[in-house]
Scaffold this motif. Structure first.
Motif, PDB file in Angstrom:
ATOM      1  N   ASN A  49       0.853  -1.198   0.000  1.00 34.71           N
ATOM      2  CA  ASN A  49       0.000   0.000   0.000  1.00 34.71           C
ATOM      3  C   ASN A  49       0.878   1.234   0.000  1.00 34.71           C
ATOM      4  O   ASN A  49       1.962   1.226   0.583  1.00 34.71           O
ATOM      5  N   PHE A  50       0.406   2.311  -0.588  1.00 29.64           N
ATOM      6  CA  PHE A  50       1.059   3.604  -0.423  1.00 29.64           C
ATOM      7  C   PHE A  50       0.754   4.195   0.951  1.00 29.64           C
ATOM      8  O   PHE A  50       1.529   4.995   1.475  1.00 29.64           O
ATOM      9  N   SER A 152       6.704  -5.350  -7.415  1.00 30.62           N
ATOM     10  CA  SER A 152       5.946  -4.691  -6.346  1.00 30.62           C
ATOM     11  C   SER A 152       4.666  -4.136  -6.940  1.00 30.62           C
ATOM     12  O   SER A 152       4.704  -3.264  -7.817  1.00 30.62           O
ATOM     13  N   ILE A 153       3.540  -4.666  -6.481  1.00 23.61           N
ATOM     14  CA  ILE A 153       2.219  -4.226  -6.937  1.00 23.61           C
ATOM     15  C   ILE A 153       1.559  -3.519  -5.773  1.00 23.61           C
ATOM     16  O   ILE A 153       1.394  -4.093  -4.686  1.00 23.61           O
ATOM     17  N   VAL A 154       1.199  -2.263  -5.964  1.00 25.83           N
ATOM     18  CA  VAL A 154       0.634  -1.450  -4.890  1.00 25.83           C
ATOM     19  C   VAL A 154      -0.878  -1.344  -5.068  1.00 25.83           C
ATOM     20  O   VAL A 154      -1.368  -0.967  -6.138  1.00 25.83           O
ATOM     21  N   VAL A 155      -1.599  -1.689  -4.013  1.00 28.03           N
ATOM     22  CA  VAL A 155      -3.065  -1.654  -4.030  1.00 28.03           C
ATOM     23  C   VAL A 155      -3.549  -0.309  -3.511  1.00 28.03           C
ATOM     24  O   VAL A 155      -3.090   0.172  -2.468  1.00 28.03           O
ATOM     25  N   VAL A 156      -4.483   0.291  -4.238  1.00 35.09           N
ATOM     26  CA  VAL A 156      -5.093   1.560  -3.837  1.00 35.09           C
ATOM     27  C   VAL A 156      -6.589   1.347  -3.669  1.00 35.09           C
ATOM     28  O   VAL A 156      -7.249   0.806  -4.564  1.00 35.09           O
ATOM     29  N   ASP A 157      -7.111   1.732  -2.526  1.00 32.42           N
ATOM     30  CA  ASP A 157      -8.559   1.675  -2.282  1.00 32.42           C
ATOM     31  C   ASP A 157      -9.225   2.750  -3.135  1.00 32.42           C
ATOM     32  O   ASP A 157      -8.954   3.942  -2.970  1.00 32.42           O
ATOM     33  N   GLY A 158     -10.098   2.329  -4.045  1.00 34.41           N
ATOM     34  CA  GLY A 158     -10.738   3.278  -4.947  1.00 34.41           C
ATOM     35  C   GLY A 158     -11.527   4.357  -4.240  1.00 34.41           C
ATOM     36  O   GLY A 158     -11.611   5.489  -4.718  1.00 34.41           O
ATOM     37  N   ARG A 183       9.581   2.982  -6.728  1.00 34.12           N
ATOM     38  CA  ARG A 183       9.843   1.591  -6.343  1.00 34.12           C
ATOM     39  C   ARG A 183       8.725   0.644  -6.766  1.00 34.12           C
ATOM     40  O   ARG A 183       8.878  -0.577  -6.646  1.00 34.12           O
ATOM     41  N   ALA A 184       7.612   1.181  -7.253  1.00 36.15           N
ATOM     42  CA  ALA A 184       6.475   0.339  -7.645  1.00 36.15           C
ATOM     43  C   ALA A 184       6.623  -0.120  -9.091  1.00 36.15           C
ATOM     44  O   ALA A 184       7.203   0.573  -9.929  1.00 36.15           O
TER      45      ALA A 184
END
Length: 336
Positions: A49-50, A152-158, A183-184
């Motif tokens: 996560n960011f 690295s896969i970053v998930v963002v809550d819509g 870094r993503a």
């Protein structure tokens, strides 16, 4: 811990007051993120996560694990085991471990594939290698430099996006956004929402691929049979309540707690009393149920009466998403 509401509002006075502390924290976190990690013998995919809190990391880990199995691989999951007492490396066994031992997410992950909890992620990756896995899927740890990541896969809550854009404690960002984007390898937006689309635009501007997914209930019917008492101790309880209503449920009452909330006897008694008073069926998330399982007293009484609302991450372009993962790992000569 409940995230402060000003984290999700722009130009809040509290955020501006704390901004200097966020700047200092950002310097430290940025320097830490830029350190070279130790490479693993097997490919490592990190799901991060960011921002502070969750956004659907664990459901995405499970989705990637299922895709890996479908494509003939043997994935294993690596977690720090937040909220658990084990420092590891230890293989999670749902038959003997409780959330107080290994955390709640690892119990869910271990139902699909070998899962190791380790505060030292390098040691955890080596433990998974000894278990015969050929792909390590790391739940969280994007900002941790110890173990080198192949992807690295970053998930963002819509619905929540990047919040006010400030670094902790002034806002929810774990490190300055620019450093994190460096870094993503990709961003995945979980669920609809303008905040998520705004984050996606920032990622695309850096040349990052953006994928989309949503959390869908595994059981989509039967939720309208009785009025519910919905409660959750996750990063975004309101998303859980909305999902229940979208499935046709009637919420007679709801209670929101902080992320990874440790259920006390008082909490459980209060929920049981409210359910009895209004004749409601208690319902919660898989993660919250995992933290109640195997306990005693009011905890056990509440767990026995629970309905659990499980969800799964549904990736919009599943074939394209897996094709991208396989292609990137092949480029780095890490595809098993």
């Amino acid at each position: 811990m409940r995230a402060p509401s000003f984290w999700w509002r722009s130009a809040a006075p509290a955020a501006l007051l704390l901004a200097p502390f966020g700047w200092l924290y950002g310097l430290f976190s940025a320097s830490r993120m830029r350190k070279a990690g130790e490479p693993a013998a097997k490919p490592v995919i990190c799901i991060g996560n960011f921002v502070m809190g969750g956004g659907g990391k664990t459901p995405l880990c499970l989705a990637i694990g299922r895709l890996a199995i479908q494509n003939g691989l043997k994935p294993g999951f690596l977690s720090r085991g937040y909220g658990g007492s084990e420092t590891g490396p230890v293989r999670v066994d749902p038959r003997k471990h409780m959330a107080s031992d290994v955390g709640d997410e690892p119990l869910l992950l271990a139902a699909l594939a070998p899962t190791v909890v380790a505060q030292d992620r390098v040691a955890g990756a080596k433990a998974l290698e000894r278990l015969g896995v050929d792909l390590v899927v790391m739940d969280d740890g994007f900002q941790n430099p110890g173990l080198s990541k192949d992807l690295s896969i970053v998930v963002v809550d819509g619905a929540r996006g990047l919040g006010n854009g400030f670094v902790f404690p002034a806002g929810p960002l774990r490190a300055p956004l620019g450093v994190q984007l460096e870094r993503a390898d990709a961003v995945l937006v979980m669920g609809p929402g303008a905040p998520g689309e705004a984050a996606a635009q920032k990622a695309r501007a850096r040349g990052l691929p953006v994928f989309a997914a949503e959390l869908v209930p595994l059981k989509s019917d039967g939720w309208d049979e009785a009025p519910l008492l919905a409660f959750a101790g996750i990063a975004a309880p309101e998303r859980f309540f909305a999902s229940l209503e979208a499935a046709g449920a009637t919420l007679g009452a709801w209670r929101a707690f902080g992320d990874h909330h440790r259920w006390s006897e008082e909490d459980c008694h209060a929920l049981l009393d409210l359910a009895d008073e209004k004749d409601l069926l208690p319902v919660t998330t898989e993660k919250d149920a995992a933290r109640l399982k195997g306990t005693h007293g009011a905890h056990a009484a509440l767990y026995q009466r629970l309905a659990v609302f499980p969800v799964r991450a549904r990736i919009a372009d599943e074939a394209g998403f897996w094709g991208w993962i396989a292609g990137r790992l092949s480029e780095r000569k890490k595809m098993p």
